[in-house]
Design a protein around this motif. Structure first.
Motif, PDB file in Angstrom:
ATOM      1  N   LEU A 312      -4.402  73.359 -52.990  1.00 59.63           N
ATOM      2  CA  LEU A 312      -3.058  72.989 -53.509  1.00 59.63           C
ATOM      3  C   LEU A 312      -2.393  71.912 -52.744  1.00 59.63           C
ATOM      4  O   LEU A 312      -1.862  70.819 -53.701  1.00 59.63           O
ATOM      5  CB  LEU A 312      -2.033  74.178 -53.360  1.00 59.63           C
ATOM      6  N   VAL A 313      -2.544  71.695 -51.667  1.00 58.26           N
ATOM      7  CA  VAL A 313      -1.890  70.388 -50.793  1.00 58.26           C
ATOM      8  C   VAL A 313      -2.916  69.004 -50.932  1.00 58.26           C
ATOM      9  O   VAL A 313      -2.152  67.834 -50.591  1.00 58.26           O
ATOM     10  CB  VAL A 313      -1.450  70.836 -49.577  1.00 58.26           C
ATOM     11  N   GLY A 314      -4.215  69.528 -50.957  1.00 59.93           N
ATOM     12  CA  GLY A 314      -5.049  68.165 -51.090  1.00 59.93           C
ATOM     13  C   GLY A 314      -5.648  67.991 -49.606  1.00 59.93           C
ATOM     14  O   GLY A 314      -5.022  68.347 -48.701  1.00 59.93           O
ATOM     15  N   ARG A 315      -6.922  67.258 -49.507  1.00 60.61           N
ATOM     16  CA  ARG A 315      -7.508  67.090 -48.279  1.00 60.61           C
ATOM     17  C   ARG A 315      -6.851  66.374 -47.307  1.00 60.61           C
ATOM     18  O   ARG A 315      -6.992  66.846 -46.203  1.00 60.61           O
ATOM     19  CB  ARG A 315      -8.896  66.508 -48.706  1.00 60.61           C
ATOM     20  N   GLU A 316      -6.117  65.244 -47.758  1.00 58.38           N
ATOM     21  CA  GLU A 316      -5.585  64.426 -46.587  1.00 58.38           C
ATOM     22  C   GLU A 316      -4.354  65.138 -46.039  1.00 58.38           C
ATOM     23  O   GLU A 316      -4.470  64.946 -44.775  1.00 58.38           O
ATOM     24  CB  GLU A 316      -4.964  62.996 -47.345  1.00 58.38           C
ATOM     25  N   ASP A 317      -3.549  65.900 -46.476  1.00 58.64           N
ATOM     26  CA  ASP A 317      -2.944  66.815 -45.863  1.00 58.64           C
ATOM     27  C   ASP A 317      -3.277  67.867 -44.996  1.00 58.64           C
ATOM     28  O   ASP A 317      -2.594  68.071 -43.920  1.00 58.64           O
ATOM     29  CB  ASP A 317      -1.735  67.295 -46.951  1.00 58.64           C
ATOM     30  N   LYS A 321      -2.214  67.784 -41.275  1.00 56.61           N
ATOM     31  CA  LYS A 321      -1.459  68.837 -40.840  1.00 56.61           C
ATOM     32  C   LYS A 321      -1.818  70.169 -40.501  1.00 56.61           C
ATOM     33  O   LYS A 321      -1.153  70.838 -39.785  1.00 56.61           O
ATOM     34  CB  LYS A 321      -0.348  68.899 -41.940  1.00 56.61           C
ATOM     35  N   ILE A 322      -2.921  70.715 -41.157  1.00 58.08           N
ATOM     36  CA  ILE A 322      -3.358  72.104 -41.251  1.00 58.08           C
ATOM     37  C   ILE A 322      -4.448  72.084 -40.265  1.00 58.08           C
ATOM     38  O   ILE A 322      -4.693  72.922 -39.416  1.00 58.08           O
ATOM     39  CB  ILE A 322      -3.538  72.453 -42.587  1.00 58.08           C
ATOM     40  N   TYR A 323      -5.332  71.272 -40.220  1.00 61.35           N
ATOM     41  CA  TYR A 323      -6.663  71.028 -39.680  1.00 61.35           C
ATOM     42  C   TYR A 323      -6.405  71.374 -37.767  1.00 61.35           C
ATOM     43  O   TYR A 323      -7.048  72.241 -37.358  1.00 61.35           O
ATOM     44  CB  TYR A 323      -7.552  69.931 -39.925  1.00 61.35           C
ATOM     45  N   PRO A 324      -5.560  70.569 -37.435  1.00 58.55           N
ATOM     46  CA  PRO A 324      -5.182  70.662 -36.010  1.00 58.55           C
ATOM     47  C   PRO A 324      -4.944  72.244 -35.479  1.00 58.55           C
ATOM     48  O   PRO A 324      -5.577  72.668 -34.651  1.00 58.55           O
ATOM     49  CB  PRO A 324      -3.941  70.012 -35.696  1.00 58.55           C
ATOM     50  N   ARG A 325      -4.363  73.034 -36.353  1.00 58.57           N
ATOM     51  CA  ARG A 325      -4.057  74.438 -36.179  1.00 58.57           C
ATOM     52  C   ARG A 325      -5.279  75.258 -36.398  1.00 58.57           C
ATOM     53  O   ARG A 325      -5.502  76.088 -35.866  1.00 58.57           O
ATOM     54  CB  ARG A 325      -2.997  75.020 -37.187  1.00 58.57           C
ATOM     55  N   LEU A 348     -13.261  75.957 -47.327  1.00 53.49           N
ATOM     56  CA  LEU A 348     -12.811  74.503 -47.637  1.00 53.49           C
ATOM     57  C   LEU A 348     -13.895  73.327 -47.752  1.00 53.49           C
ATOM     58  O   LEU A 348     -13.443  72.271 -47.878  1.00 53.49           O
ATOM     59  CB  LEU A 348     -12.188  74.149 -45.985  1.00 53.49           C
ATOM     60  N   ALA A 349     -15.121  73.748 -47.480  1.00 54.10           N
ATOM     61  CA  ALA A 349     -16.195  72.747 -47.673  1.00 54.10           C
ATOM     62  C   ALA A 349     -16.056  72.047 -48.903  1.00 54.10           C
ATOM     63  O   ALA A 349     -16.211  70.594 -49.154  1.00 54.10           O
ATOM     64  CB  ALA A 349     -17.482  73.405 -47.479  1.00 54.10           C
ATOM     65  N   PRO A 350     -15.998  73.018 -50.543  1.00 52.62           N
ATOM     66  CA  PRO A 350     -15.862  72.038 -51.508  1.00 52.62           C
ATOM     67  C   PRO A 350     -14.821  70.890 -51.564  1.00 52.62           C
ATOM     68  O   PRO A 350     -14.753  69.808 -52.020  1.00 52.62           O
ATOM     69  CB  PRO A 350     -15.842  72.938 -52.424  1.00 52.62           C
ATOM     70  N   LEU A 351     -13.687  71.240 -51.025  1.00 46.05           N
ATOM     71  CA  LEU A 351     -12.186  70.579 -50.896  1.00 46.05           C
ATOM     72  C   LEU A 351     -12.691  69.260 -49.905  1.00 46.05           C
ATOM     73  O   LEU A 351     -12.477  67.983 -50.338  1.00 46.05           O
ATOM     74  CB  LEU A 351     -11.111  71.364 -50.389  1.00 46.05           C
ATOM     75  N   GLN A 359     -17.894  66.107 -40.496  1.00 46.65           N
ATOM     76  CA  GLN A 359     -17.056  65.687 -39.382  1.00 46.65           C
ATOM     77  C   GLN A 359     -16.129  66.718 -38.894  1.00 46.65           C
ATOM     78  O   GLN A 359     -15.899  66.653 -37.585  1.00 46.65           O
ATOM     79  CB  GLN A 359     -16.308  64.383 -39.893  1.00 46.65           C
ATOM     80  N   TYR A 360     -15.441  67.343 -39.733  1.00 45.40           N
ATOM     81  CA  TYR A 360     -14.433  68.187 -39.090  1.00 45.40           C
ATOM     82  C   TYR A 360     -14.834  69.638 -39.181  1.00 45.40           C
ATOM     83  O   TYR A 360     -14.436  70.618 -38.488  1.00 45.40           O
ATOM     84  CB  TYR A 360     -13.050  68.328 -40.292  1.00 45.40           C
TER      85      TYR A 360
END
Length: 589
Positions: A312-317, A321-325, A348-351, A359-360
């Protein structure tokens, strides 16, 4: 039907009276379970005039008996003469709806609703509405709690003036002095909203919800999350913004972790409904707050929402904002949290797509694959297909294959099993050459695993690999290795030889069965272990349809299979003789 019952119409009631008064609880319970049989013998009129009044007057005080009666009466409409006479069942059920035991009340309400559905609108107005009013006005909370469960079924069947009274009554129950009643009201609010006219949802239903969502008891507030979804789905976007968004915010940060848990479980669904009135930053902040919640149960629940919410929020966000957690949660002190994260993070892989996944996400996968908890490792392994579809087998084999190889020998057999189940997928992507170099020896080693489930899965795996790489590959790569196990000093390996060859047989050619499989199985007919000998018979029984369907193999039935089975029918072991005789009947039948 018992002939005594049909010949003597007094018999059923007399026997029922005796059995229901007996000291033995099981006998009384059995008598209740026979009520339908007795009712059929009595006929509708006597059932209405004798059986139902008798039950009403002599209701047992044992909860098991009351529960059985409440359940039986819900299906009694046909025995009292159909819907036209259904009202005679209501009085005993009304009494049962007021008892102290919750399960009895719940079943009584369910039966009342079932009878209500069978009634005409006039009957509902005449008989069901008065019951609702009496239960609603009762002093004891059990009656009022039961009353709540009748609103949704009766509401659409009554006149407009009665509906208005019912709406007011439901609102009063939402503010009842007893928390148990308010809990039931919160539980049944979604059902009631579903039958309300649209013009009352934005007004009355929201009012009910607002009262319950700020209840002093968290056991009530947590039950308002489901109605929040129902009400928001029934309202326009503008109405949601005006009436429900603030409640969503409050519930998401409620002081009770149980309320936050319920919000976490429905987070994506709620976000979609509330999103037009919330900034992306605000929604992400609430989501990350749930990921950081002090209670592990909340963090576990929100993990299931990760793929849907991130989409819903998109990969960049997500990355910012979410990946660090998520990176922190890989080392969460709570095992259930890590287990839930491992189960859903691959979504999350398809997104992320190929580059960002590499990388992440891959570093997180590798850390989870090395987790001390087998369930965590298991959940990552079982979802590798999603990752592979995004990054391709080259990166998967370079980054994850070493970890997979290590897990293939994991001390937890369920982890090894998960690896086996994913081998055909890896084989398809790796190609035959890479697979032969890296994984064939591993697949063969599983045939000797100490756990039977692993050995069984390993044989199915070889069959699947044969279908992936073809019969020629099986002839050169795995069948010779399987045949080599037939002389192994450990009987388990010899047993596995039979299982593996029998499992593979449907996927190979008749020539391979004739030249390799049948001779190897027959060579074990004189094995010193009886279990192996009777598995030879079972194998031939399994192979019988293949042999019968193949012109090339049909002659072998008489020349090889039958003589082997004849020999086994003379075996000193009883089990061997049994399976040999059964196989002989199958193969010659």
């Amino acid at each position: 039907m018992n002939p005594e019952i049909s010949e003597n119409s007094l018999y059923p009631i007399a026997v029922l009276i005796d059995e229901l008064k007996h000291d033995d609880l099981s006998l009384r319970l059995n008598a209740v379970r026979r009520l339908s049989t007795i009712a059929r013998a009595l006929g509708p009129e006597r059932t209405r005039n004798e059986l139902i009044p008798f039950l009403d007057e002599s209701i047992d005080d044992e909860d098991e008996i009351l529960l059985a009666i409440a359940e039986e009466l819900g299906d009694f409409v046909e025995y009292v003469g159909g819907p036209a006479h259904a009202q005679v069942l209501l009085h005993p059920l009304e009494n049962l709806a007021a008892v102290e035991e919750t399960v009895v009340r719940v079943k009584a309400v369910a039966s009342l609703n079932k009878i209500c559905e069978a009634m005409s609108d006039q009957q509902v107005e005449e008989y069901i509405v008065p019951i609702i009013k009496r239960l609603h006005g009762a002093d004891w909370f059990t009656s009022r709690a039961s009353c709540v469960g009748l609103f949704a079924t009766a509401y659409s069947r009554v006149a407009a003036t009665t509906q208005e009274e019912m709406r007011r009554a439901f609102g009063q129950l939402c503010e009842d002095s007893t928390p148990m009643v308010r809990r039931v009201a919160a539980t049944k609010l979604s059902d009631f909203v579903s039958v309300l006219q649209p013009e009352y949802v934005s007004d009355v239903a929201v009012q009910y919800f607002n009262v319950l969502s700020v209840d002093s008891q968290d056991s009530v507030r947590l039950l308002t999350v489901e109605p929040l979804v129902t009400i928001a789905s029934a309202l326009t976007t503008e109405q949601v913004g005006q009436t429900l968004v603030s409640s969503f915010r409050d519930l998401g940060v409620d002081k009770s972790w149980r309320v936050r848990y319920m919000v976490a479980e429905k987070f994506v669904e709620l976000t979609k409904l509330m999103a037009p009135h919330l900034s992306k930053d605000e929604v992400v902040e609430v989501f990350v707050g749930a990921l950081k919640d002090t209670e592990a149960e909340v963090r576990t629940a929100i993990c299931s929402q990760i793929p849907g919410f991130c989409e819903l929020v998109g990969r960049e966000d997500v990355i910012e904002k979410i990946y660090p957690r998520l990176k922190e949660m890989v080392s969460d002190p709570s095992q259930p949290v890590r287990t839930a994260l491992a189960s859903h993070i691959s979504g999350l892989a398809p997104l992320f797509e190929k580059e960002a996944t590499h990388q992440y996400l891959l570093p997180l996968f590798l850390r989870l694959l090395k987790d001390d908890c087998p369930e965590v490792r298991l959940n990552i392994i079982s979802k590798l297909d999603k990752v592979n579809a995004v990054i391709g087998i080259e990166l998967l084999s370079d980054q994850l294959l070493p970890a997979i190889m290590e897990l293939a020998e994991d001390k937890q057999w369920r982890v090894r099993l998960a690896i086996i189940e994913n081998i055909p997928l890896l084989a398809q992507q790796l190609g035959v050459e890479f697979f032969d170099d890296q994984l064939t020896h591993l697949c063969m080693s599983w045939l000797g695993d100490r756990v039977y489930s692993i050995r069984e899965a390993a044989t199915r795996n070889l069959k699947n690999l044969t279908e992936v790489f073809g019969v020629d590959w099986a002839k050169s790569a795995i069948i010779p290795k399987i045949l080599g196990l037939s002389n192994h000093p450990n009987y388990l390996y010899r047993m596995t030889t039979i299982f593996a060859l029998t499992t593979i047989a449907p996927s190979v050619t008749p020539e391979v069965i004739r030249s390799s499989i049948l001779p190897a199985i027959e060579s074990l007919v004189t094995d010193e272990i009886p279990n192996i000998r009777f598995n030879v018979a079972k194998s031939l029984e399994t192979l019988a349809p293949l042999m019968k369907d193949s012109p090339d193999l049909q002659p072998l039935i008489e020349s090889q299979a039958v003589p082997v089975l004849n020999k086994l029918t003379q075996d000193p072991d009883q089990d061997v003789r049994f399976y040999a005789q059964r196989a002989g009947q199958t193969i010659t039948g």
